[in-house]
Every structure is written in C-alpha cells, then in structure tokens.
Design a protein around this motif. Structure first.
Motif, mmCIF file in Angstrom:
data_model
loop_
_atom_site.group_PDB
_atom_site.id
_atom_site.type_symbol
_atom_site.label_atom_id
_atom_site.label_comp_id
_atom_site.label_asym_id
_atom_site.label_seq_id
_atom_site.Cartn_x
_atom_site.Cartn_y
_atom_site.Cartn_z
ATOM 1 N N THR A 111 118.381 105.807 12.753
ATOM 2 C CA THR A 111 119.634 106.242 12.489
ATOM 3 C C THR A 111 120.237 106.595 13.999
ATOM 4 O O THR A 111 119.665 107.235 14.617
ATOM 5 C CB THR A 111 119.511 107.712 11.892
ATOM 6 O OG1 THR A 111 119.060 107.310 10.364
ATOM 7 C CG2 THR A 111 121.057 108.267 11.407
ATOM 8 N N LEU A 112 121.603 106.334 14.064
ATOM 9 C CA LEU A 112 122.392 106.721 15.247
ATOM 10 C C LEU A 112 123.404 107.601 15.033
ATOM 11 O O LEU A 112 124.437 107.332 14.105
ATOM 12 C CB LEU A 112 123.001 105.467 15.715
ATOM 13 C CG LEU A 112 122.103 104.147 15.941
ATOM 14 C CD1 LEU A 112 122.688 102.792 16.573
ATOM 15 C CD2 LEU A 112 120.829 104.315 16.724
ATOM 16 N N VAL A 113 123.522 108.784 15.661
ATOM 17 C CA VAL A 113 124.630 109.744 15.517
ATOM 18 C C VAL A 113 125.413 109.386 16.778
ATOM 19 O O VAL A 113 124.828 109.436 17.939
ATOM 20 C CB VAL A 113 124.008 111.040 15.672
ATOM 21 C CG1 VAL A 113 125.062 112.026 15.732
ATOM 22 C CG2 VAL A 113 123.087 111.251 14.248
ATOM 23 N N ILE A 114 126.482 108.968 16.577
ATOM 24 C CA ILE A 114 127.349 108.572 17.965
ATOM 25 C C ILE A 114 128.687 109.449 18.127
ATOM 26 O O ILE A 114 129.205 109.775 17.163
ATOM 27 C CB ILE A 114 127.900 106.943 17.486
ATOM 28 C CG1 ILE A 114 126.862 106.060 17.084
ATOM 29 C CG2 ILE A 114 128.815 106.290 18.576
ATOM 30 C CD1 ILE A 114 127.060 104.728 16.585
ATOM 31 N N ALA A 115 128.691 109.542 19.358
ATOM 32 C CA ALA A 115 129.957 110.363 19.931
ATOM 33 C C ALA A 115 130.345 109.997 21.188
ATOM 34 O O ALA A 115 129.550 109.047 21.761
ATOM 35 C CB ALA A 115 129.551 111.911 20.077
ATOM 36 N N ALA A 137 124.471 104.085 11.039
ATOM 37 C CA ALA A 137 125.393 104.411 12.089
ATOM 38 C C ALA A 137 126.027 105.668 11.592
ATOM 39 O O ALA A 137 126.710 105.450 10.324
ATOM 40 C CB ALA A 137 126.181 103.402 12.569
ATOM 41 N N ARG A 138 126.261 106.844 12.119
ATOM 42 C CA ARG A 138 126.782 108.052 11.728
ATOM 43 C C ARG A 138 127.570 108.433 12.766
ATOM 44 O O ARG A 138 127.359 108.624 13.985
ATOM 45 C CB ARG A 138 125.742 109.259 11.719
ATOM 46 C CG ARG A 138 124.567 109.050 10.660
ATOM 47 C CD ARG A 138 125.207 108.824 9.108
ATOM 48 N NE ARG A 138 124.034 108.494 8.195
ATOM 49 C CZ ARG A 138 123.179 109.569 7.641
ATOM 50 N NH1 ARG A 138 123.676 110.978 7.789
ATOM 51 N NH2 ARG A 138 122.337 109.409 7.067
ATOM 52 N N LEU A 139 128.879 108.248 12.558
ATOM 53 C CA LEU A 139 130.022 108.298 13.457
ATOM 54 C C LEU A 139 130.587 110.014 13.408
ATOM 55 O O LEU A 139 131.005 110.176 12.379
ATOM 56 C CB LEU A 139 131.078 107.315 13.462
ATOM 57 C CG LEU A 139 132.121 107.381 14.151
ATOM 58 C CD1 LEU A 139 131.576 107.044 15.856
ATOM 59 C CD2 LEU A 139 133.111 106.198 14.188
ATOM 60 N N VAL A 140 130.531 110.653 14.377
ATOM 61 C CA VAL A 140 130.830 112.087 14.285
ATOM 62 C C VAL A 140 132.413 112.063 14.820
ATOM 63 O O VAL A 140 132.717 112.287 15.963
ATOM 64 C CB VAL A 140 130.096 113.053 15.329
ATOM 65 C CG1 VAL A 140 130.318 114.498 15.058
ATOM 66 C CG2 VAL A 140 128.395 112.561 15.114
ATOM 67 N N THR A 180 130.882 117.392 13.380
ATOM 68 C CA THR A 180 129.666 118.105 14.079
ATOM 69 C C THR A 180 128.987 119.006 12.947
ATOM 70 O O THR A 180 127.909 119.149 13.040
ATOM 71 C CB THR A 180 130.455 118.805 15.118
ATOM 72 O OG1 THR A 180 131.108 117.866 16.061
ATOM 73 C CG2 THR A 180 129.470 119.693 15.883
ATOM 74 N N ASP A 181 130.060 119.598 12.238
ATOM 75 C CA ASP A 181 129.179 120.674 11.554
ATOM 76 C C ASP A 181 128.095 119.931 10.250
ATOM 77 O O ASP A 181 127.176 120.498 10.137
ATOM 78 C CB ASP A 181 130.033 121.291 10.629
ATOM 79 C CG ASP A 181 131.082 122.405 11.563
ATOM 80 O OD1 ASP A 181 130.383 122.827 12.404
ATOM 81 O OD2 ASP A 181 132.180 122.845 10.981
ATOM 82 N N THR A 182 128.531 118.653 9.723
ATOM 83 C CA THR A 182 127.594 118.105 9.089
ATOM 84 C C THR A 182 126.216 117.570 9.435
ATOM 85 O O THR A 182 125.238 117.674 9.067
ATOM 86 C CB THR A 182 128.363 117.085 8.135
ATOM 87 O OG1 THR A 182 128.720 115.947 8.936
ATOM 88 C CG2 THR A 182 129.577 117.628 7.403
ATOM 89 N N VAL A 183 126.576 117.209 10.842
ATOM 90 C CA VAL A 183 125.327 116.887 11.373
ATOM 91 C C VAL A 183 124.482 118.088 11.704
ATOM 92 O O VAL A 183 123.339 118.024 11.726
ATOM 93 C CB VAL A 183 125.774 116.002 12.806
ATOM 94 C CG1 VAL A 183 124.479 115.792 13.799
ATOM 95 C CG2 VAL A 183 126.177 114.702 12.434
ATOM 96 N N LEU A 184 125.062 119.148 12.332
ATOM 97 C CA LEU A 184 124.259 120.211 12.754
ATOM 98 C C LEU A 184 123.701 120.863 11.550
ATOM 99 O O LEU A 184 122.473 121.423 11.565
ATOM 100 C CB LEU A 184 125.139 121.359 13.320
ATOM 101 C CG LEU A 184 125.765 120.962 14.543
ATOM 102 C CD1 LEU A 184 126.653 122.242 15.208
ATOM 103 C CD2 LEU A 184 124.757 120.642 15.701
ATOM 104 N N ALA A 185 124.337 120.942 10.262
ATOM 105 C CA ALA A 185 123.778 121.233 8.847
ATOM 106 C C ALA A 185 122.522 120.327 8.796
ATOM 107 O O ALA A 185 121.634 121.079 8.182
ATOM 108 C CB ALA A 185 124.839 121.477 7.906
ATOM 109 N N ALA A 186 122.699 119.197 8.630
ATOM 110 C CA ALA A 186 121.469 118.242 8.401
ATOM 111 C C ALA A 186 120.263 118.450 9.242
ATOM 112 O O ALA A 186 119.183 118.446 8.789
ATOM 113 C CB ALA A 186 122.026 116.859 8.432
ATOM 114 N N LEU A 187 120.542 118.711 10.502
ATOM 115 C CA LEU A 187 119.478 119.110 11.650
ATOM 116 C C LEU A 187 118.936 120.412 11.216
ATOM 117 O O LEU A 187 117.749 120.475 11.252
ATOM 118 C CB LEU A 187 119.997 119.075 12.972
ATOM 119 C CG LEU A 187 120.488 117.683 13.574
ATOM 120 C CD1 LEU A 187 121.091 117.877 14.998
ATOM 121 C CD2 LEU A 187 119.438 116.637 13.483
ATOM 122 N N ILE A 188 119.529 121.370 10.752
ATOM 123 C CA ILE A 188 119.055 122.564 10.182
ATOM 124 C C ILE A 188 118.166 122.497 8.954
ATOM 125 O O ILE A 188 117.050 123.173 9.099
ATOM 126 C CB ILE A 188 120.122 123.717 10.072
ATOM 127 C CG1 ILE A 188 120.794 124.328 11.546
ATOM 128 C CG2 ILE A 188 119.556 124.860 9.512
ATOM 129 C CD1 ILE A 188 122.134 124.768 11.458
#
Length: 192
Positions: A111-115, A137-140, A180-188
């Motif tokens: 999985t790639l989180v891309i910014a 691919a996860r585009l932020v 950004t919020d959905t990625v941070l929530a997934a990491l938490i």
C-alpha cells in the motif's frame, strides 16, 4: 486498513521550487497541503513505517528543479531523516529510471499513501503507475496541490478545477482517494 508492515508514505517532489513559484505570484489550491504532509510524515515516523522521499532533478536548462539550484532542496518540514529513502527522478513518474518499485517490493510494501506536489504532474503520474503496477495506491487529496494554469485552448483553468479533475480521473481505477484525517484515523486504529 493500513497495515504498518506493508504500507509506505510516498512524498512526491515536496521541494523548494514550488515555494518559489508561489512567491513569484502563482496561485495554488489546498493551502493546508504542506502542514498535512507534515502530519502524515510525523505519524508514519512515530510508527516506524517506511517513508520514501521523491525528488525531481530536472534536466531542463532553466528549471528551478535542477539539482544545482536551491529549488531542488526539500521544503523543510518534509526533509528526510537518516534511514529514509530518497529517490531522485528525472521524469514525472517516480517509477521510471529509479529503483523505487524494487525497494518497495523488497520491503514487502503493498500500500502506497501518496502526497506531494503537483497534483496533475508528478503526483498523478506516480499514482497512475503505482496503481498499474498493482500497488494499493491511496491518494491523500488534501496533502498535495497544484497551480492555476492556462489550458490547451488558451482558457484559464483554476488549481481547484485541475485538482478535482485529477481526483475524478484517478478515483477507483488507479487509487483510493483519502484525506489526511482518514489516513491518520486508519493509523490510529491499527496502533490500538
């Protein structure tokens, strides 16, 4: 879900040249993009997850992104830490002429989180190729930006319109669109 052992943050061209363009009067969208990039970077580092810094080294004679110019340097909040990969490219796609794919595959990354910068150039091209290569691919969407420009027909196009169209083009077929919020929530949620 973002599995910590198989997810990497890919930061595309977070370089000083784009700060210079803005200082010269070019208008961009997503005013919080760089602070969101910093939030993502902090979260990935806190969890020991891999980060790949992509830098564009232009071969164009008058480009601010030439490696011998200040514009090549990273924006300070996105400067690499020791042990973080720095991939230097000469074209829009981060996978062309580099060992990025090899490093990702060797590291078990799926999985790639891309910014990064800019939406409709290197971010879009890297995202398309990542999706075509089989990565998730996860585009932020709020952690990258572009600039107003004149279209092929001579009509002005706003950064917001270009950004939205890029999201529409990539959504589903090439990438999952995140914030950004959905990625941070997934990491938490993974850390919990």
């Amino acid at each position: 879900m973002l599995a910590p052992n198989s997810t990497a943050l890919i930061l595309v061209d977070v370089q000083q040249a784009f700060v210079q363009w803005e200082a010269q009067g070019l208008r961009r969208n997503n005013p919080d993009a760089v602070s969101n990039i910093a939030k993502l970077l902090t979260a990935f580092r806190a969890r020991g997850m891999p980060v790949f810094h992509i830098r564009h080294a232009s071969t164009e004679a008058d480009s601010a992104l030439r490696p011998d110019r200040p514009g090549f340097e990273p924006i300070e909040v996105a400067r690499e830490h020791p042990g973080e990969a720095v991939i230097v490219k000469h074209v829009n796609a981060s996978f062309i002429g580099t060992d990025l794919e090899e490093q990702l595959r060797d590291g078990g990354i799926k999985t790639l989180v891309i910014a990064g910068i800019t939406t409709n150039h290197c971010v879009e091209t890297t995202t398309r190729m990542g999706g075509n290569l089989g990565f998730d691919a996860r585009l932020v969407s709020d952690a990258y930006y572009t600039f107003d420009r004149i279209g092929f027909d001579g009509a002005p196009e706003s950064a917001e319109t270009i950004h939205a169209m890029t999201l529409s083009n990539l959504s589903g077929e090439f990438a999952t669109i995140e914030t950004t919020d959905t990625v941070l929530a997934a990491l938490i949620s993974v850390a919990a």
